[in-house]
Design a protein around this motif. Structure first.
Motif, PDB file in Angstrom:
ATOM      1  N   GLU A 156      79.505  65.340  57.471  1.00 38.20           N
ATOM      2  CA  GLU A 156      79.442  66.752  57.193  1.00 38.20           C
ATOM      3  C   GLU A 156      79.294  67.521  58.463  1.00 38.20           C
ATOM      4  O   GLU A 156      80.115  68.593  58.725  1.00 38.20           O
ATOM      5  CB  GLU A 156      78.273  66.723  56.567  1.00 38.20           C
ATOM      6  N   ALA A 157      78.497  67.248  59.313  1.00 41.60           N
ATOM      7  CA  ALA A 157      78.338  67.880  60.653  1.00 41.60           C
ATOM      8  C   ALA A 157      77.341  67.233  61.555  1.00 41.60           C
ATOM      9  O   ALA A 157      76.769  66.330  61.141  1.00 41.60           O
ATOM     10  CB  ALA A 157      77.707  69.278  60.214  1.00 41.60           C
ATOM     11  N   SER A 158      77.557  67.537  62.663  1.00 43.09           N
ATOM     12  CA  SER A 158      76.515  66.756  63.674  1.00 43.09           C
ATOM     13  C   SER A 158      75.193  67.480  63.397  1.00 43.09           C
ATOM     14  O   SER A 158      74.782  68.766  63.218  1.00 43.09           O
ATOM     15  CB  SER A 158      77.046  67.589  65.370  1.00 43.09           C
ATOM     16  N   TRP A 193      80.123  61.927  67.608  1.00 43.33           N
ATOM     17  CA  TRP A 193      79.281  61.191  68.557  1.00 43.33           C
ATOM     18  C   TRP A 193      79.730  60.343  69.779  1.00 43.33           C
ATOM     19  O   TRP A 193      79.006  59.656  70.506  1.00 43.33           O
ATOM     20  CB  TRP A 193      77.953  60.559  67.762  1.00 43.33           C
ATOM     21  N   PHE A 194      81.302  59.939  69.515  1.00 37.44           N
ATOM     22  CA  PHE A 194      81.780  58.993  70.561  1.00 37.44           C
ATOM     23  C   PHE A 194      81.287  59.321  71.916  1.00 37.44           C
ATOM     24  O   PHE A 194      81.029  58.525  72.762  1.00 37.44           O
ATOM     25  CB  PHE A 194      83.165  58.953  70.041  1.00 37.44           C
ATOM     26  N   GLU A 195      81.521  60.376  72.258  1.00 38.33           N
ATOM     27  CA  GLU A 195      81.524  60.902  73.690  1.00 38.33           C
ATOM     28  C   GLU A 195      80.037  60.968  74.149  1.00 38.33           C
ATOM     29  O   GLU A 195      79.740  60.361  75.107  1.00 38.33           O
ATOM     30  CB  GLU A 195      81.901  62.396  73.854  1.00 38.33           C
ATOM     31  N   ASP A 196      79.078  61.133  73.225  1.00 36.49           N
ATOM     32  CA  ASP A 196      77.573  61.128  73.609  1.00 36.49           C
ATOM     33  C   ASP A 196      77.025  59.719  73.862  1.00 36.49           C
ATOM     34  O   ASP A 196      76.444  59.662  74.917  1.00 36.49           O
ATOM     35  CB  ASP A 196      76.933  61.752  72.466  1.00 36.49           C
ATOM     36  N   LEU A 197      77.731  58.692  73.147  1.00 35.57           N
ATOM     37  CA  LEU A 197      77.201  57.484  73.418  1.00 35.57           C
ATOM     38  C   LEU A 197      77.779  56.687  74.515  1.00 35.57           C
ATOM     39  O   LEU A 197      77.608  55.390  74.780  1.00 35.57           O
ATOM     40  CB  LEU A 197      77.371  56.818  71.851  1.00 35.57           C
ATOM     41  N   LEU A 198      78.617  57.311  75.340  1.00 32.81           N
ATOM     42  CA  LEU A 198      79.353  56.754  76.617  1.00 32.81           C
ATOM     43  C   LEU A 198      78.096  56.542  77.506  1.00 32.81           C
ATOM     44  O   LEU A 198      78.472  55.991  78.541  1.00 32.81           O
ATOM     45  CB  LEU A 198      80.330  57.673  77.057  1.00 32.81           C
ATOM     46  N   VAL A 199      76.928  57.311  77.585  1.00 31.96           N
ATOM     47  CA  VAL A 199      76.001  56.960  78.519  1.00 31.96           C
ATOM     48  C   VAL A 199      75.341  55.729  78.212  1.00 31.96           C
ATOM     49  O   VAL A 199      74.547  55.221  79.326  1.00 31.96           O
ATOM     50  CB  VAL A 199      74.956  58.097  78.370  1.00 31.96           C
ATOM     51  N   SER A 223      84.989  50.384  64.363  1.00 27.36           N
ATOM     52  CA  SER A 223      86.123  49.874  65.347  1.00 27.36           C
ATOM     53  C   SER A 223      86.734  51.002  66.147  1.00 27.36           C
ATOM     54  O   SER A 223      86.966  50.749  67.378  1.00 27.36           O
ATOM     55  CB  SER A 223      87.145  49.451  64.506  1.00 27.36           C
ATOM     56  N   ARG A 224      86.733  52.274  65.664  1.00 28.65           N
ATOM     57  CA  ARG A 224      87.335  53.310  66.565  1.00 28.65           C
ATOM     58  C   ARG A 224      86.509  53.777  67.710  1.00 28.65           C
ATOM     59  O   ARG A 224      87.009  53.993  68.819  1.00 28.65           O
ATOM     60  CB  ARG A 224      87.700  54.434  65.640  1.00 28.65           C
ATOM     61  N   PHE A 225      85.243  53.573  67.413  1.00 27.60           N
ATOM     62  CA  PHE A 225      84.264  53.683  68.313  1.00 27.60           C
ATOM     63  C   PHE A 225      84.370  52.987  69.583  1.00 27.60           C
ATOM     64  O   PHE A 225      84.191  53.074  70.705  1.00 27.60           O
ATOM     65  CB  PHE A 225      82.720  53.931  67.930  1.00 27.60           C
TER      66      PHE A 225
END
Length: 547
Positions: A156-158, A193-199, A223-225
């Protein structure tokens, strides 16, 4: 409280603090025990910690708590450091019982469900620096559970519009629209959230994925993540870290439903990890995943350079392992898997064989292994394999007669076209036995075709009936006699092979003419049959008009 700097504390060799031993010891059970055992003078006291969780930053927070009479403001940005340091310093039984830092930190963790997305990430990032103690205290588990619980909302949304991801949005997706733009928007919201969890480091990502799987999140998104994480991280980390990341990603992908894992992306990981010296068991898992989806691969995917020390141009052994995994997926033989998948893999293998055949260093054993890797049912035609064998024999003229015969025996002559059989009969690179077999099977086809086309009565499948049939269709008797010899298998191949080839070549034109004649007769018989079919049209015919 009067402060005396009568104790030096060395924290992990990073920094030394001069503190009031009474103020610190009154809240830290561990330090109180150490000082109680010390016999040094009050002016020469020094304590050295080598494994203080969080280092100098955590100790400074502890000192502030002690100097402020057991009071400190606990936030998501410092709770992990405070909790681990309090556990390490045994701050659960202070002189003033109500000033128990460990208990305060535990109480603060009860409010974790109210933390924002960015606060959760901050706490997790700190836990990452405090491993393995943070994990043993269940801090990581609590943060990850809360984090994963919010991920199903991503369709739905972040939950945090202020997050760094550009795809974050508070706009809901309408399920009624079918537009491409709306589909793209929905997909981006499902992966914001993909980018956020790169930390997060590989250890935490592994724990995160396991939590996602246990909560039954969509395996396609997981799998995409993982692919996104691997690709993004490889741009900035060193070789050793790349290996750790690749192994973690492969292990996690292996846990998922393989129908949700992209075959193309698996080949991407394979190529970037060729020189990373992956653990053997991990590499086997990657190859098994690729092999189970081999029908989705392309020729470019399979053209992987050989590893160092191997003379072949391409890694043929790797493709053979893929084929083995494809046929034995799940531990049981799958040679009878859906025919469409088998045919796709067979077509792909034939393309691959044609590509690696010109390599002069490719041994006959490897070529033969590729040619026989799939069952006969996988191919409707052996023409492509024949052309590959023809090329291989041309590139490797030094093969012995026995080696050439072994390679040629992989052909199913019944599945060769008439043109290919004619070409084979003229091909001097092939053994004479192969030429004879090709024509035998081709003549057998023509005999069956003649019988089905113009001979309604049955006859025995014998060489003599073949002669009679051939003569009735216009073949000369000497040709029919050759047919008899071929069917009886009485050709002495030890005689002059060139004369035999010349005779067979003389037959090829008549064989092709006969095939054309049969097709023409089939067409005529079909028309004749239709004309004999009674009409069920009850419409009354009109009388002809007189001129």
């Amino acid at each position: 409280m009067e402060v005396h700097c009568d104790l030096e504390v060395d924290v992990n060799g990073e920094e030394s603090f001069m503190v009031d031993k009474r103020a610190i010891a009154s809240y830290c059970g561990k330090l109180s025990k150490l000082l109680g055992k010390s016999k040094a003078s009050s002016r020469n006291l020094k304590v050295v910690f080598h494994d203080f969780p969080g280092g100098a930053e955590s100790f400074e927070l502890i000192a502030r708590f002690c100097y402020n009479n057991g009071s400190i403001y606990i936030t998501p940005s410092n709770i992990s450091h405070l909790y681990c340091a309090a556990q390490f310093m045994e701050m659960n039984n202070s002189v003033a019982g109500r000033h128990n830092l460990l208990q305060k930190a535990e109480n603060s963790f009860e409010e974790i469900r109210y933390w924002s997305w960015s606060e959760l990430l901050t706490a997790l990032k700190q836990c990452q620096d405090l491993l393995p103690l943070a994990n043993s205290l269940s801090l990581v588990e609590k943060c990850l559970d809360t984090l994963v619980a919010r991920l199903p909302l991503t369709s739905e949304a972040s939950p945090c519009p202020s997050t760094s991801s550009p795809d974050s949005s508070g706009i809901r997706f309408s399920c009624d629209t079918r537009s491409t733009e709306s589909l793209k928007t929905t997909l981006s919201r499902a992966t914001w959230w993909f980018e956020d969890l790169l930390v997060l480091g590989p250890n935490l990502v592994e724990m995160l994925v396991k939590a996602m799987v246990s909560r039954k999140l969509d395996h396609v998104i997981i799998s995409r993540f993982l692919f996104y994480y691997q690709k993004s991280k490889f741009y900035t980390v060193k070789s050793d870290t790349k290996r750790t990341i690749a192994e973690m990603v492969i292990e996690m992908l292996y846990m998922l439903d393989q129908s949700c894992v992209s075959c193309k992306s698996l080949f991407g990981i394979l190529r970037v990890s060729l020189n990373l010296n992956l653990n053997k068991s991990v590499r086997n898992k990657l190859e098994n995943m690729i092999g189970s989806q081999l029908d989705q691969a392309t020729l470019d995917n399979l053209l992987v350079p050989s590893p160092q020390g191997i003379n072949y141009l391409y890694d043929v052994n790797l493709v053979l392992r893929f084929l083995k995994s494809f046929l034995h997926d799940g531990g049981t033989c799958q040679a009878d898997r859906p025919p469409m998948r088998l045919r796709k893999v067979a077509a792909l293998v034939d393309l691959y064989i044609a590509e690696v055949t010109p390599d002069p260093r490719l041994k006959p054993s490897k070529f033969l292994a590729l040619a026989i890797a799939l069952p006969d049912s996988a191919r409707d035609s052996y023409d492509e394999l024949y052309h590959a064998i023809d090329m291989y024999l041309q590139v490797h003229p030094g093969l012995s007669e026995d080696e050439r015969m072994k390679i040629c025996c992989v052909l199913n002559y019944e599945k060769l076209s008439a043109e290919t059989c004619v070409h084979l009969s003229q091909n001097t690179k092939f053994p004479s036995k192969s030429a004879v077999q090709a024509l035998v099977y081709q003549q057998s086809k023509l005999k069956s075709l003649l019988h089905a086309t113009n001979n309604p009565k049955s006859y025995t499948d014998s060489p003599y009936s073949a002669i009679t049939e051939a003569e009735s269709r216009g073949l000369r008797k000497d040709d029919a006699n050759v047919q008899l010899v071929l069917y009886a298998g009485k050709i002495d191949l030890s005689d002059d092979n060139e004369k035999l080839r010349a005779h067979l070549q003389g037959m090829q034109c008549r064989v092709m003419e006969l095939e054309k004649l049969c097709k023409k007769m089939q067409s005529q018989m079909s028309k004749f049959t239709k004309s004999k079919t009674p009409s069920y049209n009850h419409t009354r015919s009109l009388p002809k008009l007189c001129s």
